[in-house]
Design a protein around this motif. Structure first.
Motif, mmCIF file in Angstrom:
data_model
loop_
_atom_site.group_PDB
_atom_site.id
_atom_site.type_symbol
_atom_site.label_atom_id
_atom_site.label_comp_id
_atom_site.label_asym_id
_atom_site.label_seq_id
_atom_site.Cartn_x
_atom_site.Cartn_y
_atom_site.Cartn_z
ATOM 1 N N LEU A 44 0.829 -1.205 0.000
ATOM 2 C CA LEU A 44 0.000 0.000 0.000
ATOM 3 C C LEU A 44 0.864 1.256 0.000
ATOM 4 N N LYS A 45 1.968 1.242 0.757
ATOM 5 C CA LYS A 45 2.849 2.417 0.806
ATOM 6 C C LYS A 45 3.535 2.646 -0.543
ATOM 7 N N GLU A 46 3.879 1.547 -1.227
ATOM 8 C CA GLU A 46 4.454 1.696 -2.573
ATOM 9 C C GLU A 46 3.449 2.338 -3.513
ATOM 10 N N TYR A 47 2.187 1.920 -3.394
ATOM 11 C CA TYR A 47 1.136 2.529 -4.206
ATOM 12 C C TYR A 47 0.999 4.008 -3.876
ATOM 13 N N ILE A 48 1.046 4.348 -2.582
ATOM 14 C CA ILE A 48 0.909 5.756 -2.167
ATOM 15 C C ILE A 48 2.056 6.588 -2.718
ATOM 16 N N ARG A 49 3.291 6.039 -2.657
ATOM 17 C CA ARG A 49 4.435 6.778 -3.198
ATOM 18 C C ARG A 49 4.271 7.033 -4.688
ATOM 19 N N ALA A 50 3.825 6.000 -5.429
ATOM 20 C CA ALA A 50 3.609 6.159 -6.867
ATOM 21 C C ALA A 50 2.500 7.181 -7.125
ATOM 22 N N GLU A 51 1.454 7.127 -6.312
ATOM 23 C CA GLU A 51 0.332 8.050 -6.491
ATOM 24 C C GLU A 51 0.747 9.484 -6.149
ATOM 25 N N GLU A 52 1.556 9.631 -5.075
ATOM 26 C CA GLU A 52 2.031 10.968 -4.704
ATOM 27 C C GLU A 52 2.908 11.562 -5.797
ATOM 28 N N PHE A 53 3.767 10.716 -6.430
ATOM 29 C CA PHE A 53 4.616 11.195 -7.511
ATOM 30 C C PHE A 53 3.763 11.637 -8.703
ATOM 31 N N ARG A 54 2.735 10.835 -9.017
ATOM 32 C CA ARG A 54 1.838 11.182 -10.120
ATOM 33 C C ARG A 54 1.092 12.483 -9.824
ATOM 34 N N ILE A 55 0.591 12.632 -8.614
ATOM 35 C CA ILE A 55 -0.140 13.848 -8.230
ATOM 36 C C ILE A 55 0.778 15.063 -8.243
ATOM 37 N N SER A 56 2.048 14.852 -7.813
ATOM 38 C CA SER A 56 2.987 15.994 -7.808
ATOM 39 C C SER A 56 3.236 16.492 -9.230
ATOM 40 N N LYS A 57 3.315 15.574 -10.201
ATOM 41 C CA LYS A 57 3.499 15.987 -11.602
ATOM 42 C C LYS A 57 2.267 16.748 -12.110
ATOM 43 N N ILE A 58 1.091 16.245 -11.738
ATOM 44 C CA ILE A 58 -0.150 16.923 -12.151
ATOM 45 C C ILE A 58 -0.231 18.305 -11.513
ATOM 46 N N ASP A 63 0.074 24.199 -11.739
ATOM 47 C CA ASP A 63 0.639 25.480 -11.289
ATOM 48 C C ASP A 63 1.184 26.286 -12.465
ATOM 49 N N GLU A 64 1.882 25.582 -13.344
ATOM 50 C CA GLU A 64 2.441 26.265 -14.526
ATOM 51 C C GLU A 64 1.316 26.777 -15.423
ATOM 52 N N ALA A 65 0.283 25.946 -15.612
ATOM 53 C CA ALA A 65 -0.838 26.361 -16.460
ATOM 54 C C ALA A 65 -1.588 27.527 -15.833
ATOM 55 N N GLU A 66 -1.718 27.513 -14.476
ATOM 56 C CA GLU A 66 -2.408 28.616 -13.811
ATOM 57 C C GLU A 66 -1.655 29.937 -13.989
ATOM 58 N N GLU A 67 -0.342 29.880 -13.839
ATOM 59 C CA GLU A 67 0.477 31.074 -14.013
ATOM 60 C C GLU A 67 0.357 31.614 -15.439
ATOM 61 N N LEU A 68 0.327 30.685 -16.392
ATOM 62 C CA LEU A 68 0.213 31.081 -17.798
ATOM 63 C C LEU A 68 -1.148 31.705 -18.094
ATOM 64 N N THR A 69 -2.220 31.119 -17.568
ATOM 65 C CA THR A 69 -3.566 31.644 -17.857
ATOM 66 C C THR A 69 -3.805 33.000 -17.194
ATOM 67 N N LYS A 70 -3.100 33.252 -16.080
ATOM 68 C CA LYS A 70 -3.216 34.580 -15.463
ATOM 69 C C LYS A 70 -2.724 35.654 -16.426
ATOM 70 N N LYS A 71 -1.627 35.341 -17.084
ATOM 71 C CA LYS A 71 -1.076 36.288 -18.064
ATOM 72 C C LYS A 71 -1.990 36.398 -19.284
ATOM 73 N N SER A 72 -2.418 35.243 -19.798
ATOM 74 C CA SER A 72 -3.174 35.242 -21.057
ATOM 75 C C SER A 72 -4.546 35.889 -20.897
ATOM 76 N N THR A 73 -5.176 35.701 -19.736
ATOM 77 C CA THR A 73 -6.527 36.259 -19.561
ATOM 78 C C THR A 73 -6.510 37.742 -19.230
ATOM 79 N N SER A 74 -5.352 38.271 -18.821
ATOM 80 C CA SER A 74 -5.280 39.712 -18.521
ATOM 81 C C SER A 74 -5.404 40.549 -19.809
ATOM 82 N N ASP A 75 -4.921 40.012 -20.940
ATOM 83 C CA ASP A 75 -5.033 40.692 -22.234
ATOM 84 C C ASP A 75 -4.961 39.629 -23.321
ATOM 85 N N PRO A 76 -6.072 38.925 -23.579
ATOM 86 C CA PRO A 76 -6.037 37.791 -24.520
ATOM 87 C C PRO A 76 -5.475 38.148 -25.882
#
Length: 537
Positions: A44-58, A63-76
């Motif tokens: 179960l802990k191995e599964y949690i580690r794999a899941e945490e790694f997957r969630i961290s990538k997502i 975060d990167e997409a949010e930062e980008l959309t803040k810029k893009s929506t200010s002046d599309p």
């Protein structure tokens, strides 16, 4: 009068019970479950580690997409005026979001689910859970423990602290209820209710508990308390149709009761609150139940000063037996009539470990012989697992057999195989005879060796609490001590059964009890233990 059909509460999704596992009948085999659970936790802990790694990538992508959309929506329009931004937007929506979708849908559960599915075949069954619950109730009755003591885990001699949740207590009560055991239903539903009232969080609710408790109380004929409890239930859930119907039914019965007692001026007032109730434990099939359980608690032992003066310790060489001349065994009298002796240092730790090692793979639910049919069958009054070991299994078995022969002066040639037993949760063997009585003449007929003449019982473990060998007719209690053995004759010299030897193995309160025993039979002992002059010699 039209009777109201009161509810019968059932578990939902009941699984088929498997009689094969029965882990609760052997602490030795239950210990294997500890390692299986450890393996599952690691998986179960191995599964949690794999899941945490997957969630961290997502999360990093988000975060990167949010930062980008803040810029893009200010002046599309201004943002897309840059050709690189326009290209990357198209690329992201066409390709990169698809990659993210695959990442979100990625299945990291495969390894854990595969392991869990494999291990599940070795899990305890529904019958194990029921047996474990009933074992706790058996300990509760035998050692007079209240539900709160058990729930808080206050057992003597325990290394680890463990307690029952309100949900655990509720499930204990349901197990008793489904078995028609309203005595324990009341005890455990009351405990669940107490813990809920203390503010403990639980899946079960007070409404659930009161539903069972009120009906169980009604089964004891405590109509007034059943009504009070049902009123509490209705106050918590006014839409509980069954409770409302039951309340009307109880009120109607009480009115009828009042009319019957109208001539009695001193009738008791109707209680407005639940003052609790103490109900008598129902009688069962065992006539000496109270004596047996008292002895298990160390009460009622009839060891008088006069009897104690007749008990001695000595070195025993079995009439100059060559095997015991240089190393006589230490013999201690445990009881005078019938004579029960204890031998010290009979088995070494190494021999005990080897016997347990040989027996463990062979352990199966201990059986008793049906006195009517002679067929071996399991019984609720014998809760343990046993295995039979032969001399060719290991030199240790042959050596132990010869030692028992030397100590007793009896022949092992016609004795039964060495039986090894391990007692599980609340493991016990209620009062019984080792020998076959007159109405059971054919029990050992197939062996052709006569009746069970004597019992040699080896204690292969210390027991922290409980687990005594008791003789209800004698008022004797013998406590397990690792490496020692007790011995007694089941038959008089005439071959008549000695009914005073009716004995029992008390439930194990704390610990794991391992024993092995050898039953010596009549044949082959004619010159080793010759007949006496009277029937009771």
């Amino acid at each position: 009068m039209q009777l109201l059909v009161l509810p019968v509460l059932l578990f939902s999704g009941i699984l088929l019970w498997s009689a094969r596992a029965e882990f609760f009948t052997s602490i030795g085999q239950m210990s294997d479950l500890i390692y299986k659970e450890k393996d599952l936790v690691q998986s179960l802990k191995e599964y949690i580690r794999a899941e945490e790694f997957r969630i961290s990538k997502i999360k990093r992508w988000a975060d990167e997409a949010e930062e980008l959309t803040k810029k893009s929506t200010s002046d599309p329009e201004g943002f897309l005026a840059h050709p690189v931004n326009a290209y990357k937007l198209v690329k992201r929506l066409n390709s990169e979001w698809a990659v993210l979708e695959n990442l979100v849908l990625e299945d990291t559960t495969h390894g854990f689910i595969t392991n869990l599915t494999f291990q599940r075949q070795f899990f305890p069954s529904e019958e194990d859970e029921k047996g474990a619950a009933k074992a706790l109730m058996r300990l509760q009755d035998t050692y007079r423990l209240d539900s709160d003591t058990i729930s808080r885990g206050r057992f003597p001699g325990t290394k680890f602290l463990s307690s029952l949740s309100a949900d655990d207590c509720f499930d204990m009560g349901k197990t008793a209820y489904n078995d028609g055991d309203y005595y324990h239903t009341v005890l455990w539903m009351e405990q669940a209710l107490r813990q809920l009232e203390e503010g403990e969080e639980a899946t079960c609710s007070k409404v659930d508990v009161l539903d069972y408790l009120s009906y169980a109380v009604f089964q004891f004929g405590d109509l007034h308390r059943a009504m009070v409890l049902t009123r509490q239930l209705v106050a918590l859930d006014s839409n509980h149709e069954r409770a409302r119907n039951n309340l009307h039914y109880f009120e109607k019965l009480i009115e009828e009761e009042k009319k019957e007692n109208s001539n009695n001026t001193a009738s008791e007032p109707e209680p407005e609150t639940d003052s609790g109730g103490i109900y008598a434990r129902p009688l069962d099939y065992l006539p000496e139940r109270d004596v047996y359980e008292a002895l298990c608690r160390g009460e009622g032992v009839r060891m008088t000063p006069r009897r104690e003066k007749r008990l001695f310790c000595r070195y025993h060489n079995a009439n100059m037996n060559p095997h015991l001349l240089l190393a006589p065994v230490k013999e201690e009298d445990e009881w005078d009539l019938p004579r029960i002796v204890r031998y010290h240092n009979v088995l070494s730790d190494g021999e005990i470990d080897k016997i347990k090692e040989l027996a463990k793979p062979k352990l199966a639910r201990a059986t008793v012989r049906d006195p009517k049919t002679g067929v071996l069958t399991v019984a609720s009054y014998r809760v343990s697992k046993s295995a039979w070991l032969e001399e060719y299994d290991d030199p240790v078995i042959a050596r132990v057999n010869r030692r028992m022969q030397a100590i007793t002066g009896l022949s092992v040639d016609t004795a039964e195989l060495l039986q090894v037993a391990n007692y599980g949760m609340g493991g016990q063997y209620e009062p019984h005879f080792d020998f076959s009585r007159k109405e059971e003449r054919d029990v050992f007929k197939s062996l052709g060796t006569g009746n069970r003449l004597a019992t040699f019982l080896n204690y292969m473990s210390d027991v922290e609490a409980g687990g005594a060998t008791v003789f209800p007719d004698l008022g004797a209690a013998i406590w397990p001590k690792k490496g020692t053995a007790v011995f007694w004759y089941n038959l008089f010299r005439s071959g008549e059964g000695d009914y005073r030897t009716r004995h029992a193995a008390c439930p194990v309160l704390v610990g794991s009890k391992w024993v092995s025993n050898k039953w010596f039979h009549e044949r082959g002992q004619e010159f080793l233990r010759p007949c006496g002059l009277t029937e009771v010699d």
